[in-house]
Design a protein around this motif. Structure first.
Motif, PDB file in Angstrom:
ATOM      1  N   ILE A  97       5.585  23.094   6.354  1.00  0.00           N
ATOM      2  CA  ILE A  97       6.016  23.550   7.663  1.00  0.00           C
ATOM      3  C   ILE A  97       5.433  24.940   7.921  1.00  0.00           C
ATOM      4  O   ILE A  97       5.636  25.855   7.130  1.00  0.00           O
ATOM      5  N   PRO A  98       4.727  25.106   9.042  1.00  0.00           N
ATOM      6  CA  PRO A  98       4.123  26.414   9.325  1.00  0.00           C
ATOM      7  C   PRO A  98       5.126  27.389   9.946  1.00  0.00           C
ATOM      8  O   PRO A  98       6.166  26.991  10.459  1.00  0.00           O
ATOM      9  N   PHE A  99       4.794  28.658   9.867  1.00  0.00           N
ATOM     10  CA  PHE A  99       5.475  29.679  10.659  1.00  0.00           C
ATOM     11  C   PHE A  99       4.476  30.795  10.917  1.00  0.00           C
ATOM     12  O   PHE A  99       3.371  30.778  10.388  1.00  0.00           O
ATOM     13  N   GLY A 100       4.848  31.752  11.725  1.00  0.00           N
ATOM     14  CA  GLY A 100       3.955  32.858  12.050  1.00  0.00           C
ATOM     15  C   GLY A 100       3.366  32.696  13.435  1.00  0.00           C
ATOM     16  O   GLY A 100       3.964  32.040  14.302  1.00  0.00           O
ATOM     17  N   PRO A 101       2.181  33.260  13.666  1.00  0.00           N
ATOM     18  CA  PRO A 101       1.581  33.230  15.005  1.00  0.00           C
ATOM     19  C   PRO A 101       1.378  31.830  15.585  1.00  0.00           C
ATOM     20  O   PRO A 101       1.309  31.683  16.795  1.00  0.00           O
ATOM     21  N   ILE A 102       1.303  30.816  14.742  1.00  0.00           N
ATOM     22  CA  ILE A 102       1.149  29.445  15.245  1.00  0.00           C
ATOM     23  C   ILE A 102       2.357  29.005  16.066  1.00  0.00           C
ATOM     24  O   ILE A 102       2.264  28.114  16.900  1.00  0.00           O
ATOM     25  N   ALA A 103       3.499  29.641  15.834  1.00  0.00           N
ATOM     26  CA  ALA A 103       4.756  29.267  16.497  1.00  0.00           C
ATOM     27  C   ALA A 103       4.838  29.914  17.879  1.00  0.00           C
ATOM     28  O   ALA A 103       5.336  31.021  18.020  1.00  0.00           O
ATOM     29  N   ARG A 104       4.356  29.213  18.855  1.00  0.00           N
ATOM     30  CA  ARG A 104       4.453  29.717  20.229  1.00  0.00           C
ATOM     31  C   ARG A 104       5.815  29.308  20.779  1.00  0.00           C
ATOM     32  O   ARG A 104       6.185  28.149  20.720  1.00  0.00           O
ATOM     33  N   ASP A 105       6.528  30.275  21.284  1.00  0.00           N
ATOM     34  CA  ASP A 105       7.883  30.035  21.797  1.00  0.00           C
ATOM     35  C   ASP A 105       8.793  29.428  20.735  1.00  0.00           C
ATOM     36  O   ASP A 105       9.681  28.631  21.045  1.00  0.00           O
ATOM     37  N   GLY A 106       8.543  29.760  19.469  1.00  0.00           N
ATOM     38  CA  GLY A 106       9.428  29.327  18.389  1.00  0.00           C
ATOM     39  C   GLY A 106       9.202  27.916  17.889  1.00  0.00           C
ATOM     40  O   GLY A 106       9.994  27.412  17.097  1.00  0.00           O
ATOM     41  N   SER A 107       8.136  27.269  18.348  1.00  0.00           N
ATOM     42  CA  SER A 107       7.895  25.903  17.888  1.00  0.00           C
ATOM     43  C   SER A 107       6.398  25.657  17.729  1.00  0.00           C
ATOM     44  O   SER A 107       5.564  26.468  18.114  1.00  0.00           O
ATOM     45  N   PHE A 108       6.080  24.507  17.159  1.00  0.00           N
ATOM     46  CA  PHE A 108       4.706  24.070  16.976  1.00  0.00           C
ATOM     47  C   PHE A 108       4.632  22.609  17.378  1.00  0.00           C
ATOM     48  O   PHE A 108       5.459  21.801  16.954  1.00  0.00           O
ATOM     49  N   SER A 109       3.667  22.269  18.209  1.00  0.00           N
ATOM     50  CA  SER A 109       3.485  20.886  18.654  1.00  0.00           C
ATOM     51  C   SER A 109       2.093  20.414  18.311  1.00  0.00           C
ATOM     52  O   SER A 109       1.125  21.180  18.357  1.00  0.00           O
ATOM     53  N   HIS A 110       2.025  19.135  17.966  1.00  0.00           N
ATOM     54  CA  HIS A 110       0.731  18.499  17.724  1.00  0.00           C
ATOM     55  C   HIS A 110       0.899  17.028  18.062  1.00  0.00           C
ATOM     56  O   HIS A 110       1.752  16.338  17.502  1.00  0.00           O
ATOM     57  N   GLY A 111       0.079  16.554  18.993  1.00  0.00           N
ATOM     58  CA  GLY A 111       0.234  15.164  19.431  1.00  0.00           C
ATOM     59  C   GLY A 111       1.620  14.976  20.036  1.00  0.00           C
ATOM     60  O   GLY A 111       2.070  15.773  20.849  1.00  0.00           O
ATOM     61  N   ASP A 112       2.307  13.941  19.596  1.00  0.00           N
ATOM     62  CA  ASP A 112       3.648  13.658  20.092  1.00  0.00           C
ATOM     63  C   ASP A 112       4.741  14.334  19.278  1.00  0.00           C
ATOM     64  O   ASP A 112       5.922  14.148  19.555  1.00  0.00           O
ATOM     65  N   SER A 113       4.367  15.085  18.255  1.00  0.00           N
ATOM     66  CA  SER A 113       5.353  15.698  17.359  1.00  0.00           C
ATOM     67  C   SER A 113       5.569  17.166  17.691  1.00  0.00           C
ATOM     68  O   SER A 113       4.654  17.862  18.132  1.00  0.00           O
ATOM     69  N   ARG A 114       6.790  17.612  17.448  1.00  0.00           N
ATOM     70  CA  ARG A 114       7.158  19.005  17.679  1.00  0.00           C
ATOM     71  C   ARG A 114       8.038  19.469  16.527  1.00  0.00           C
ATOM     72  O   ARG A 114       8.939  18.750  16.102  1.00  0.00           O
ATOM     73  N   TRP A 115       7.768  20.669  16.016  1.00  0.00           N
ATOM     74  CA  TRP A 115       8.553  21.241  14.934  1.00  0.00           C
ATOM     75  C   TRP A 115       9.183  22.540  15.413  1.00  0.00           C
ATOM     76  O   TRP A 115       8.499  23.407  15.967  1.00  0.00           O
ATOM     77  N   GLU A 116      10.459  22.678  15.206  1.00  0.00           N
ATOM     78  CA  GLU A 116      11.187  23.903  15.527  1.00  0.00           C
ATOM     79  C   GLU A 116      10.966  24.888  14.391  1.00  0.00           C
ATOM     80  O   GLU A 116      11.245  24.565  13.234  1.00  0.00           O
ATOM     81  N   LEU A 117      10.462  26.074  14.694  1.00  0.00           N
ATOM     82  CA  LEU A 117      10.096  27.041  13.660  1.00  0.00           C
ATOM     83  C   LEU A 117      10.892  28.336  13.745  1.00  0.00           C
ATOM     84  O   LEU A 117      10.662  29.251  12.948  1.00  0.00           O
ATOM     85  N   ALA A 152      18.324  23.642  12.783  1.00  0.00           N
ATOM     86  CA  ALA A 152      17.929  22.239  12.561  1.00  0.00           C
ATOM     87  C   ALA A 152      18.970  21.292  13.165  1.00  0.00           C
ATOM     88  O   ALA A 152      18.610  20.285  13.791  1.00  0.00           O
ATOM     89  N   TRP A 153      20.239  21.585  12.958  1.00  0.00           N
ATOM     90  CA  TRP A 153      21.284  20.732  13.532  1.00  0.00           C
ATOM     91  C   TRP A 153      21.207  20.746  15.056  1.00  0.00           C
ATOM     92  O   TRP A 153      21.387  19.723  15.696  1.00  0.00           O
TER      93      TRP A 153
END
Length: 157
Positions: A97-117, A152-153
Motif C-alpha cells: 500500500i503506497p503513501f506519500g505524494p502519490i496520495a492525492r486528496d488522501g487516496s490513490f486510484s488506478h483503473g476501477d480501484s481506489r485505496w484510502e491512504l 478503514a471501517w
C-alpha cells in the motif's frame, strides 16, 4: 498460505523475521512499515491478549512519489497477480500500500480501484522500530493503528 490460528507468538515472530529480511532486500531496511493484522497481533500480544483470528496476508506500506515509483517498488516483488497491489513472497500474499505524494486528496486510484491512504504518512512518521530476532521493522504505534482502523471501517460504510 500461512495462518497462525492456534500458533504461539514465537511462530508468528519467526515467520515475520524471515519476511522482513526478504522485504528489506527488496525495498531497503526501514524504508517501509508493516500494517494490518500482524501489527494488531503484536499490540495484542504486548497486552497479554490473544489474536482473534489467523491471517493469510502481510500488509506493507511504503512511501512513493508517483505511479512510476510505485510500479518500480511493486515490480521488485515480481509480477502482478490479481489486484494491482497484491504480490507474493515465498507463497505469502503481500499487499503493498503506497503513501506519500502519490496520495492525492488522501487516496490513490488506478483503473476501477481506489485505496484510502489517509493516516499512513502520519503513522510512518511516528512509527516505532520493532526488533524481531535479526530483523527490525517499522510498525505504527497503537494510537496510529486505531486511527487507521477507524478510517478503514469508514471506507466500508
Amino acid at each position: 498460505m500461512k495462518t497462525f490460528k492456534g500458533s504461539t507468538s514465537d511462530d508468528v515472530f519467526a515467520f515475520l523475521e524471515g519476511k522482513i529480511l526478504e522485504i528489506d532486500n527488496l525495498l531497503g531496511r526501514h524504508e517501509y512499515m508493516i500494517i494490518g493484522s500482524y501489527v494488531r497481533d503484536i499490540h495484542l500480544n504486548r497486552a497479554g491478549l490473544k489474536s482473534p483470528r489467523g491471517t493469510q496476508d502481510l500488509d506493507v506500506s511504503v512511501a512513493v512519489q508517483d505511479f512510476p515509483d510505485f510500479r518500480e517498488k511493486l515490480d521488485a516483488f515480481g509480477s502482478q497477480r490479481g489486484v494491482l497491489t497484491r504480490r507474493y513472497l515465498g507463497g505469502t500474499p503481500i499487499d503493498i500500500i503506497p503513501f506519500g505524494p502519490i496520495a492525492r486528496d488522501g487516496s490513490f486510484s488506478h483503473g476501477d480501484s481506489r485505496w484510502e491512504l489517509r493516516g499512513l504518512a502520519e503513522a510512518y512518521k511516528t512509527a516505532e522500530l520493532l526488533e524481531i530476532g535479526d530483523a527490525s521493522v517499522k510498525i505504527p504505534r497503537l494510537q496510529a493503528m486505531m486511527g487507521l482502523k477507524i478510517i478503514a471501517w469508514g471506507e466500508r460504510l
